[in-house]
Motif scaffolding. Structure first.
Motif, PDB file in Angstrom:
ATOM      1  N   ARG A 161       0.177   8.534  13.543  1.00 61.86           N
ATOM      2  CA  ARG A 161       0.017   7.284  13.775  1.00 61.86           C
ATOM      3  C   ARG A 161      -1.236   6.567  12.939  1.00 61.86           C
ATOM      4  NH1 ARG A 161       0.045   6.594  20.183  1.00 61.86           N
ATOM      5  NH2 ARG A 161       2.291   6.417  20.612  1.00 61.86           N
ATOM      6  N   ARG A 162      -1.979   7.582  12.661  1.00 65.60           N
ATOM      7  CA  ARG A 162      -3.198   7.096  11.450  1.00 65.60           C
ATOM      8  C   ARG A 162      -2.565   7.069  10.145  1.00 65.60           C
ATOM      9  NH1 ARG A 162      -6.771  11.261  12.219  1.00 65.60           N
ATOM     10  NH2 ARG A 162      -7.470  10.439  14.093  1.00 65.60           N
ATOM     11  N   ALA A 163      -1.684   8.223   9.798  1.00 63.38           N
ATOM     12  CA  ALA A 163      -1.021   8.241   8.688  1.00 63.38           C
ATOM     13  C   ALA A 163      -0.047   6.927   8.357  1.00 63.38           C
ATOM     14  CB  ALA A 163      -0.396   9.566   8.396  1.00 63.38           C
ATOM     15  N   HIS A 164       0.539   6.777   9.357  1.00 62.93           N
ATOM     16  CA  HIS A 164       1.402   5.695   9.274  1.00 62.93           C
ATOM     17  C   HIS A 164       0.703   4.214   8.978  1.00 62.93           C
ATOM     18  CE1 HIS A 164       4.854   2.954   9.814  1.00 62.93           C
ATOM     19  NE2 HIS A 164       4.541   2.448  10.986  1.00 62.93           N
ATOM     20  N   ARG A 165      -0.289   4.048   9.648  1.00 65.31           N
ATOM     21  CA  ARG A 165      -1.361   2.781   9.281  1.00 65.31           C
ATOM     22  C   ARG A 165      -1.711   2.829   8.110  1.00 65.31           C
ATOM     23  NH1 ARG A 165      -3.131   3.806  14.766  1.00 65.31           N
ATOM     24  NH2 ARG A 165      -4.887   5.044  13.815  1.00 65.31           N
ATOM     25  N   ALA A 166      -2.287   3.960   7.606  1.00 68.06           N
ATOM     26  CA  ALA A 166      -2.862   3.936   6.220  1.00 68.06           C
ATOM     27  C   ALA A 166      -1.764   3.761   5.333  1.00 68.06           C
ATOM     28  CB  ALA A 166      -3.522   5.389   5.938  1.00 68.06           C
ATOM     29  N   ARG A 167      -0.515   4.245   5.430  1.00 70.23           N
ATOM     30  CA  ARG A 167       0.485   4.063   4.450  1.00 70.23           C
ATOM     31  C   ARG A 167       0.983   2.605   4.423  1.00 70.23           C
ATOM     32  NH1 ARG A 167       4.196   7.407   1.951  1.00 70.23           N
ATOM     33  NH2 ARG A 167       6.212   6.767   1.433  1.00 70.23           N
ATOM     34  N   ARG A 168       0.962   1.887   5.632  1.00 67.73           N
ATOM     35  CA  ARG A 168       1.360   0.323   5.549  1.00 67.73           C
ATOM     36  C   ARG A 168       0.286  -0.380   5.034  1.00 67.73           C
ATOM     37  NH1 ARG A 168       3.002  -1.446  11.648  1.00 67.73           N
ATOM     38  NH2 ARG A 168       3.413  -3.504  10.411  1.00 67.73           N
ATOM     39  N   LEU A 169      -1.029  -0.018   4.931  1.00 70.42           N
ATOM     40  CA  LEU A 169      -1.994  -0.918   4.351  1.00 70.42           C
ATOM     41  C   LEU A 169      -2.150  -0.600   2.644  1.00 70.42           C
ATOM     42  CD1 LEU A 169      -4.820  -0.439   6.795  1.00 70.42           C
ATOM     43  CD2 LEU A 169      -3.759  -2.425   6.308  1.00 70.42           C
ATOM     44  N   ARG A 170      -1.285   0.421   2.264  1.00 72.07           N
ATOM     45  CA  ARG A 170      -1.392   0.778   0.914  1.00 72.07           C
ATOM     46  C   ARG A 170      -0.604  -0.389   0.033  1.00 72.07           C
ATOM     47  NH1 ARG A 170       0.990   6.503   0.151  1.00 72.07           N
ATOM     48  NH2 ARG A 170       2.367   5.108  -0.938  1.00 72.07           N
ATOM     49  N   PRO A 171      -1.458  -0.665  -1.181  1.00 71.11           N
ATOM     50  CA  PRO A 171      -0.566  -1.919  -1.937  1.00 71.11           C
ATOM     51  C   PRO A 171       0.834  -1.721  -2.278  1.00 71.11           C
ATOM     52  CG  PRO A 171      -2.518  -1.465  -2.720  1.00 71.11           C
ATOM     53  CD  PRO A 171      -2.210  -0.435  -1.773  1.00 71.11           C
ATOM     54  N   ASP A 172       1.215  -0.454  -2.529  1.00 72.32           N
ATOM     55  CA  ASP A 172       2.765  -0.062  -2.769  1.00 72.32           C
ATOM     56  C   ASP A 172       3.593   0.566  -1.657  1.00 72.32           C
ATOM     57  OD1 ASP A 172       1.224   2.344  -2.560  1.00 72.32           O
ATOM     58  OD2 ASP A 172       2.212   3.283  -4.136  1.00 72.32           O
ATOM     59  N   GLY A 173       2.757   0.224  -0.536  1.00 71.98           N
ATOM     60  CA  GLY A 173       3.555   0.868   0.850  1.00 71.98           C
ATOM     61  C   GLY A 173       4.409  -0.255   1.396  1.00 71.98           C
TER      62      GLY A 173
END
Length: 240
Positions: free
Chosen positions: A228-240
């Motif tokens: 879940r932490r990895a998913h949130r971080a990926r969604r916040l990435r500019p290219d995510g």
């Protein structure tokens, strides 16, 4: 008379033109969503590459002599005897075979489950979850077997049981993926898969494997905070 002139101009212009239907964009959107269910080289490189390797191995094995394939399976087995002598080699080799063939339920589940998980947390983390389930469930089931043989509760033949395939890794990835889904999909998915595992345990045809699957699923569920932490971080990435 102005109103009559307006009617005449309207009649001369003909019937109103109906705008073209906009079904094409909807069709393209549905097609895009369907394609996202399957792995692609750019979108899900780990799942695509791993699936391609498994497909090649399965196709080659289908054209080999049955006795030779059985010998290769034995050499790749993650039984106690092999784990003691060459643990890394057999843990990797055993994950290159699909028990039941390329059209088995776990082979199909691998494509859909790993694709969905990789799109949410990335390829490196998906590979990590898969390996954690594959290695963890193998060790949790095989180490007690070795100890039971050591104290005399099981025969020495238990050290050489045939054990290979991708099912432990797939079960762990399914457990991890469930933590990223909404409750309306998460709990029915876990209940359905858990029911299948309970049925296998009741049948008790292959005790080590039948226990390994719920262990791998539990490993995947235990990874929820991390994925879940990895998913949130990926969604916040500019290219995510």
């Amino acid at each position: 008379m102005p109103r009559q002139r307006e009617r005449a101009q309207t009649a001369a212009a003909g019937p109103p033109v109906t705008p073209p239907a906009t079904a094409a964009p909807d069709t393209r959107l549905r097609g895009l969503r369907l394609r996202r269910l399957l792995p692609t080289p750019t979108g899900t490189p780990f799942t695509f590459g791993y699936g391609a390797v498994l497909a090649v191995v399965s196709l080659v094995a289908a054209h080999l002599d049955t006795a030779l394939v059985h010998t290769l399976h034995q050499g790749s087995s993650t039984d106690v005897a092999h784990l003691v002598r060459m643990p890394v080699l057999v843990l990797v080799a055993s994950a290159l075979w699909i028990a039941g063939g390329i059209l088995s339920p776990y082979a199909l589940a691998l494509l859909f489950v790993l694709t969905a998980l990789e799109r949410r947390i990335g390829g490196v983390r998906t590979a990590g979850v898969f390996l954690l389930g594959h290695v963890g469930a193998t060790l949790v089931t095989e180490v007690p077997t070795g100890l039971a043989v050591l104290v005399g509760h099981l025969p020495a033949s238990s050290l050489h049981r045939l054990d290979y395939g991708v099912s432990f890794g797939v079960a762990a990835c399914l457990g991890a993926l469930a933590g990223l889904l909404g409750p309306w999909l998460r709990w029915p998915l876990l209940a359905l898969f858990g029911g299948m595992l309970v049925t296998d345990l009741i049948a008790f045809t292959d005790p080590m494997t039948d226990w390994g699957h719920p262990i791998a699923l539990t490993i995947g569920v235990a990874s929820w905070p991390l994925v879940r932490r990895a998913h949130r971080a990926r969604r916040l990435r500019p290219d995510g």
